[in-house]
Design an enzyme around this catalytic site. Structure first.
Site, PDB file in Angstrom:
ATOM      1  N   HIS A 336      -9.713 109.303  44.152  1.00  0.00           N
ATOM      2  CA  HIS A 336      -9.281 110.091  43.008  1.00  0.00           C
ATOM      3  C   HIS A 336     -10.135 111.341  42.855  1.00  0.00           C
ATOM      4  CE1 HIS A 336      -8.269 110.826  38.660  1.00  0.00           C
ATOM      5  NE2 HIS A 336      -7.073 110.572  39.164  1.00  0.00           N
ATOM      6  N   CYS A 337     -11.408 111.222  43.186  1.00  0.00           N
ATOM      7  CA  CYS A 337     -12.332 112.352  43.047  1.00  0.00           C
ATOM      8  C   CYS A 337     -11.989 113.514  43.982  1.00  0.00           C
ATOM      9  CB  CYS A 337     -13.756 111.906  43.341  1.00  0.00           C
ATOM     10  SG  CYS A 337     -14.388 110.618  42.258  1.00  0.00           S
TER      11      CYS A 337
END
Length: 354
Positions: A336-337
């Site tokens: 997600h980062c």
């Protein structure tokens, strides 16, 4: 393409809000890893995992990939040959595009974006090149956008697309981001910029998380009414008390309709992982939701399969895919980062027709 300043009408004034991640995407934006020193001499392994992640996402939706130099572009093109990827030569410091990239907002079928300032989680690393990425994306898309003076990272905020947002005090309230902004002022800011009418606060995140506890490493919406949150059963682990307090707080919270959320508990990895700078923050909550799929980090851990079993029923109709993030987590984050979704829709240039 029109720039909006804080003195101009806000996204809320013009009817724009931040959609949920599970809304349809036009593309995923990412950056290619380039600096061996930042990856503590493990760049080759990191790039191998990145390539698998990019190829997986590109099976479902186009990937817009930023590359910072000719070597990075050559390496990425070789590893990603045949995938649905568009390359952009852009000066970069790092790869965490969830945090330094734009946050997209939507009005009906129209898409615009908000350009927040980025300072590498309170000045922990170089950030000047990464802070310019939203302006580059706006130029490429010819998108109307709001230039905000506040620092805000995408990984620090979760939304359900119905006006509810989640964040952590340990991140948003640090003095190295926006001194003087308290919970009430953040609530007003996010309502005007992203359409968050109800901002819910948890205490903190994982031990040794250099983001100061981003919400996307611990607690995520999986639909408008469901939240999955990380838990640590071992009372001796420093993460136990923080995760338990978050769980208890979530059980008391209410959604946009005044109803309790449905809460699912997600285990943290069983094994403690150490990196060059101490304990790493591996988590299964850092999954990425795309068009017809969810990609979940895996660590070669005894809890890998259990995490997938928890998440699978929360995403009916989407293919749940576990991919290795054992090398990527060495940089402090996961899937997600390193991703940022561009919602589906036509690009709004900043001009409304009379």
């Amino acid at each position: 393409m029109r720039h909006f300043l804080p003195s101009d009408p806000s996204p809320h004034d013009l009817g724009f809000t931040m959609p949920a991640e599970w809304a349809p995407h036009a593309a995923t934006w990412m950056s290619w890893p380039a600096d061996d020193d930042l990856w503590f001499g493990r760049l080759s392994g990191v790039r191998a995992e990145f390539a698998e992640l990019v190829r997986t996402i590109a099976r479902f939706e186009p990937v817009q990939l930023l590359v910072r130099d000719p070597e990075s572009e050559q390496d990425a093109r070789a590893r990603l040959a045949g995938a649905d990827v568009t390359f952009h030569a852009v000066a970069l410091d790092d790869v965490w595009l969830r945090d330094n990239g734009p946050i997209f907002v939507q009005r009906g079928q129209e898409i615009a974006l908000v350009n927040w300032r980025f300072n590498a989680w309170g000045g922990k690393f170089h950030w000047q090149n990464d802070d310019r990425v939203p302006e580059y994306v706006a130029q490429v898309l010819n998108a109307g956008h709001w230039d905000r003076p506040e620092i805000l990272e995408g990984g620090g905020l979760e939304v359900n697309g119905r006006g509810v947002g989640l964040t952590t005090r340990s991140c948003f309230l640090t003095e190295t981001r926006n001194p003087g902004l308290d919970e009430a002022r953040y609530g007003a800011l996010l309502q005007q910029t992203l359409g968050v009418r109800q901002l819910l606060w948890l205490g903190g995140g994982l031990e040794n998380d250099h983001t100061d506890g981003h919400i996307d490493t611990i607690t995520r919406f999986t639909d408008e009414q469901t939240i999955v949150t990380s838990v640590e059963p071992n009372p001796a682990d420093p993460n136990h008390a923080v995760m338990q307090a978050n769980l208890e707080a979530l059980r008391e919270m209410r959604d946009q309709d005044g109803q309790p959320f449905r809460i699912a508990e997600l285990p943290l990895p069983a094994e403690r992982l150490e990196g060059a700078e101490g304990r790493l923050p591996p988590t299964y909550a850092n999954f990425y939701i795309g068009n017809g799929f969810v990609v979940v980090p895996q660590y070669g851990d005894p809890h890998d399969e259990q995490a997938l079993a928890v998440l699978r029923p929360l995403f009916p109709g989407r293919e749940l895919i576990g991919l290795s993030s054992r090398e990527i987590i060495g940089g402090g984050g996961s899937f997600h980062c390193v991703t940022q979704q561009q919602p589906a829709g036509s690009i709004w240039t900043g001009q409304d027709r009379p």
